[in-house]
Design a protein around this motif. Sequence first.
Motif, short mmCIF file in Angstrom:
data_model
loop_
_atom_site.label_atom_id
_atom_site.label_comp_id
_atom_site.label_asym_id
_atom_site.label_seq_id
_atom_site.Cartn_x
_atom_site.Cartn_y
_atom_site.Cartn_z
N ARG A 623 10.29 -25.06 0.91
CA ARG A 623 9.95 -25.93 0.00
C ARG A 623 10.70 -26.24 -1.02
O ARG A 623 11.20 -27.12 -1.69
CB ARG A 623 8.30 -26.16 0.00
CG ARG A 623 7.51 -26.59 1.28
CD ARG A 623 5.97 -26.78 0.81
NE ARG A 623 5.36 -27.49 1.68
CZ ARG A 623 4.10 -27.84 1.59
NH1 ARG A 623 3.24 -27.00 0.94
NH2 ARG A 623 3.57 -28.37 2.52
N LYS A 627 13.12 -29.11 -2.19
CA LYS A 627 12.98 -29.73 -3.30
C LYS A 627 14.48 -29.95 -4.06
O LYS A 627 14.64 -30.91 -4.60
CB LYS A 627 12.23 -28.95 -4.32
CG LYS A 627 12.19 -29.45 -6.01
CD LYS A 627 11.32 -30.94 -5.72
CE LYS A 627 11.31 -31.44 -7.32
NZ LYS A 627 12.33 -31.34 -8.20
N GLU A 630 16.35 -32.59 -2.25
CA GLU A 630 16.06 -33.65 -2.57
C GLU A 630 16.30 -34.21 -4.01
O GLU A 630 16.97 -35.35 -4.31
CB GLU A 630 14.43 -33.87 -2.54
CG GLU A 630 13.98 -35.36 -2.99
CD GLU A 630 12.29 -35.10 -2.89
OE1 GLU A 630 11.82 -36.29 -3.01
OE2 GLU A 630 11.82 -34.05 -2.69
N ASP A 644 15.06 -36.82 4.88
CA ASP A 644 14.03 -37.61 5.23
C ASP A 644 12.98 -37.08 6.18
O ASP A 644 11.70 -36.93 6.16
CB ASP A 644 14.05 -39.24 5.70
CG ASP A 644 15.00 -40.04 4.80
OD1 ASP A 644 14.74 -39.43 3.52
OD2 ASP A 644 15.54 -40.96 4.82
N LYS A 647 11.27 -33.77 4.59
CA LYS A 647 10.39 -34.52 3.68
C LYS A 647 8.93 -34.54 4.33
O LYS A 647 7.75 -34.36 3.84
CB LYS A 647 10.80 -35.42 2.84
CG LYS A 647 11.85 -35.15 1.96
CD LYS A 647 12.50 -36.32 1.35
CE LYS A 647 11.75 -37.04 0.45
NZ LYS A 647 12.58 -38.18 -0.23
N LYS A 653 6.05 -34.47 -1.73
CA LYS A 653 6.92 -34.01 -2.72
C LYS A 653 6.33 -32.88 -3.88
O LYS A 653 5.27 -33.17 -4.04
CB LYS A 653 7.57 -35.13 -3.57
CG LYS A 653 8.68 -34.76 -4.74
CD LYS A 653 9.28 -35.80 -5.19
CE LYS A 653 10.39 -35.41 -6.46
NZ LYS A 653 10.97 -36.32 -7.05
#
Length: 661
Positions: A623, A627, A630, A644, A647, A653
Amino acid sequence: MTMAKHLMKTKRLVTKGFGAVNLDEELRRANSCAVEKKWDAACRILEPLSQQYPKEKKVWQYLLDSSFSSGNMRLYQKACEGLFKVEPTGENAYELGGAYLNNMHPLMALQTFRQALELEPDHKLAPQAKDTVRRLEPILQNTLTQMGLTEADGLEIALLHEQGQAYMEQGDYAASREAEEKVLQQYPHLVSARNNLSLLSWMEGDPDAAISTAQAVLKREPDNIHALSNLIRFLVISGDSAPAPAYGEQLKASQAEAWDGWTKKVEGLTYLADDLGIVEVWQQAPAAEMEDSPLSALFYHLSAVALARTGDVKSAIAQWKIALDLNPSLALARENLSDLRKPRARQHGAWPLSWEQWLMPKSSAQLQQIIQTSLNSTQSDKLLSRFKNFLSTHADVVAMLPRILERGSPEGQELVLSTAEQLKTPQLLNPIKDFATSQNGTDQMRYRAANLAASAKLIPKDRVTLWMAGEWRELMLMAYEFHGEPILKHSQRVDALLKEALFLLRQDGEKQAKEAEALLKKALVLEPESPDLIHNLAMAFRPQGREDESIALLRDLVTRYPDYLFAPAFLAKLHLENGDLEAAEALLKPFLDRERFHFLEFSAFMDAYIEVLLAKQDKKVARSWLKMWEDVYSQLQLNDPTLDYWKKRLGPKLKFPQLFG
């Protein structure tokens, strides 16, 4: 209450400007600064002017007003002295006595107030001056008794010693040394004069003489608090810190009488970064005694720093408030309190001294000169070269960089960090690495430091534990550069063939794959060493059922072109499908050390590496990578269906601090 609060202080009536002046251009410039209340600027003009025109009354008057308004009480005292020398009136004597009193020179204040009362006994300040004299006379008697003298035979020596101290505070080291040497000629056993000589040697840039003088004092008086405290400072800052802790133990145990001894104890322990020792001394110091200590505000500030650093924030705040009650102009206390009120992520960590105070005086002055030059120059290459040369010839400064990063003020932390980002030398990067994984500095500063250390391969990029928002967190560092430049360049003909082949491959049909294969083979005839053509040819085999040929081509591609990322990323996913986690990770791990990615390369790498992390059950780390992915794509304003997908798969998020702005 401090002694200064018990006794009389004079107050200045400061005007908005100096009025009409016609002395010369410099005096007019100073007046303009005063009208605009730029008192420091006025002082910078007037102080050298006072040396050029020592008999000019108006210069001293203007300097007196400006220094008082700027809060520079050392310079204010100097201005009062100059004015009284030019015009020895009762009014000016009262003013000078107040300056001496404010700057903790009780014997000089006593003598001057006595003189003022003789010159102008009916002055409006005479009653206060008489009361002040009454309060100061016991201090004189105690001082002379400790020296084994009487006022008749010792007043001149005591005053000369105090004058030497005042000269040193004003930066007039030659005059200070002359005064102290005269004292020792008449009274060779005065240890405090020898302590001042050691400080003078230090300020003059002779650390060896400073150390030897302090050691000579300790041979006479092994528990002398001032000598022990000074010696610790000299040893630590000059780079010979090994013997310093032993002197620290002597300092803590000393029961010797000393002028403001409690403050000198915590000062020495501050240079050792002995927070627990400082707290111990703070607990021992009698509150009533500290209230009358001339430097009690500094004592409470240094104690507050140690309390904050040992986790007792509530007590630290209380001590800083006491320090500011005693000395409202103590900027270090005020700035620390302000920093402590910020959110945890933006706190720098308590600092006892400014960054300059962690360096030898001459080194500090030279470095500040380089910094000042850099602010007024656009020749960045030459300035970086000067910084680099300075550090290469100042081992003492390099040795103190970790301490500046730890407890040398926000300005010191930023100075070292920004210099390291520019120079990237090992002598800078090693302390930066330790700073990154500490609790000092703001979250953003430590994250910058961690990225810098990761780029230098001093810490891993993929998994590092940092102090963030008041807790330890395992994070992924964004120590990468991203770009959208062509990964490989082709001739116009090959580029056209490749674009047509890619269009066909995206349709994911066997017929289109065969057509793409033909186009790619034509392109390879023209450019046989293009890894992207080979990779896409391997992709064209798969819809046709030629998986073994595809894998063989990809493996050959990995061997021949190890920097080409798309092939190992694809093979890693195939290894994961077959349950071979070790092989998948081995293919991707070398790319963690890469410093620069095309955004398409990074997408392919992320797609594969997050799969590896999930296979290892490192969902938290996965994760963190997501992050960063992203944030990068958000900054580049890019859309990516693969991002996408991840995610949605890994949930909402994450709420990490924003560090990438």
